[in-house]
Scaffold this active site. Structure first.
Site: not given
Length: 501
Positions: A191, A327, A418
């Site tokens: 991330s 995600e 995610h």
């Protein structure tokens, strides 16, 4: 290095630290690489930690820059630990002694959290599995939010980036004493951490400090100094102070965090339900994201990530880059019923997506309802298309690059969301926080494969599938079973800039 049955000791450039053994791995936690960023140091470049006398215990995680977790951005357990000395490294090693010959390869991990949250103290970042497979592992902390990245008239920009650089200098100077090889350092993060390692890959001054990069779900750096200045002036105005070190230093940490929540698109705030079914879409596509993060300042970061890699910066470094398939699809999950009868073109058009792009994107995603398609667009716009773009930019520059997808769908989350790839890469599926994101029976064979390819890449620069090029466009798909496919990001190609497509 001295050792005992339980507590190995290693001498660093600042002094000796005492760690502890766990089975076949030694841990050294909370080693400070910089002076506490408080008082006169608060808005300055980091200062190397002064030497200490005697032996310093490294038995517990150090204080974290994170004061409150950001649940909207990360599903990873990342604890907040109070204290002033927040710039630390954690070292996990199978052999806490300097090698007679070449040391072990090293993985340096930079955590995510939107540059406003996250913590190196996560149990998911414990390096035991990498140690088992002959890799020394280091996790680092850095200043977050406005303290780390906010514009201040008379302060250095990109203070959080300067923290990364000083941590990497610490690794270069000290990792041999822990059994590592400073010439074989791989940077990795997920991330915002994935964006961080991309940023370092694109920075000329960082090049001597690592040999390769693994970027998971990382956003490229593109924010300008002008954008950063606008946010910084706005925060200072809301706080009733001058946008200077003297003015902002009169605000407490809590006050700055509160103001940060008002000016930043991501903040460690309370979140909560929003009556607007398009709130997630507007947040990530309309207003932009990561407004507090690395900025292209023309000096430390002379070019944005895409332009820097296109210019050949970092072309001698190996890169693995990729994302999960879904995600941020979750930002539209609550809008499924409200949008059931609304055409996707109307929703995407409401945030300024061009009609021709909408037509091409809808055509490449048949069978999806409006909320599902728009959620996938958020994922592709923020993560998948930028990763494909960087892979193609690097391939055009002749730089060794491998592209992957993590496609396994979680039984608890419903898709490949995610953060879901992190416990598989670190091979920590038995950790107590994993079932919430991956269910009670996550496939160990998938962790075995992803972790093994990571180890192979860290050790040899080759992950075990063909490098990406503009002919075969090979993409490793991590699923059960794992495979290699051609043009595995082809459904995002409509989102690429014209100069690449």
């Amino acid at each position: 290095m001295t050792t005992s049955a339980q507590h190995p000791e290693v001498t660093t450039t600042a002094g000796t630290v005492r760690g502890f053994w766990r089975e076949n791995s030694a841990a050294f936690l909370g080693i400070p690489f910089a002076e506490p960023p408080v008082g006169e140091n608060r808005f300055q470049a980091p200062v190397p930690h002064r030497p200490w006398e005697g032996v310093r215990d490294a038995l517990e995680h150090g204080a974290t820059p994170q004061r409150k977790a950001l649940a909207e951005v990360t599903l990873i357990p990342e604890p907040s630990i109070l204290g002033e000395s927040t710039l630390n490294v954690n070292v996990f090693t199978p052999s806490p002694v300097e090698a007679d010959g070449v040391g072990l390869p090293v993985l340096v991990w930079i955590h995510g959290g939107g540059y406003v949250a996250g913590s190196p103290a996560s149990p998911w970042y414990d390096g035991a599995a990498f140690n088992r497979d002959g890799v020394v592992t280091v996790s680092v902390s850095y200043r977050l939010g406005f303290d780390g990245f906010g514009w201040i008239e008379d302060a250095p920009s990109n203070r959080g980036v300067l923290d990364w650089l000083l941590a990497l200098e610490w690794v270069k100077d000290n990792i041999a004493a822990f059994g590592g090889d400073p010439s074989r350092v791989t940077l990795s993060g997920q991330s915002a951490g994935g964006g961080a390692v991309q940023t370092l890959l694109a920075m000329p001054s960082a090049q001597p400090l690592f040999k390769s990069v693994i970027s998971l779900s990382g956003p490229p750096t593109a924010a300008t100094l002008e954008e950063s200045e606008e946010l910084g002036r706005k925060l200072a105005e809301l706080g009733g102070v001058a946008p200077t070190i003297a003015g902002l230093s009169t605000l407490s940490e809590a006050e700055v965090l509160a103001l940060q929540g008002q000016v930043s698109s991501l903040s460690a705030g309370d979140g909560g339900a929003d009556a607007d079914p398009l709130a997630g879409l507007k947040m990530f596509l309309g207003g932009g994201t990561l407004t507090l993060g690395p900025v292209v300042d023309g000096e430390l970061i002379p070019l944005g990530t895409v332009d820097a890699l296109a210019a050949g910066i970092g072309a001698d470094k190996e890169l693995i880059i990729g994302t999960t398939d879904n995600e941020f699809n979750m930002v539209m999950a609550g809008a499924r019923d409200a949008l059931a009868e609304v055409p996707p073109a109307a929703v995407l058009g409401s945030v300024g997506v061009a009609p021709a792009l909408i037509e091409a994107y809808v055509a490449s995603h048949p069978g999806l309802g409006t909320a599902e398609l728009v959620g996938q667009y958020v994922t592709d716009f923020m993560f998948r298309a930028p990763s494909l773009n960087l892979a193609e930019v690097r391939a055009a520059a002749g730089a060794p690059t491998w592209l992957y997808r993590f496609s396994w769908k979680s039984p608890t989350m419903g898709d490949a969301c995610h953060c879901i790839d992190v416990p598989f890469m670190w091979d920590v599926l038995g950790e107590e926080h994993v079932p919430a994101i991956a269910g009670t029976e996550p496939p160990q064979e998938l962790a075995d494969g992803l972790h093994a390819s990571s180890v192979a890449f860290i050790a040899t620069g080759q992950p075990g599938w063909p490098a990406y090029d503009d002919v075969d466009r090979a993409v490793r798909v991590y699923d059960v079973p794992t495979s290699v496919v051609r043009d595995g990001y082809g459904d995002t190609r409509a989102l690429l800039p014209e100069r690449v497509s």
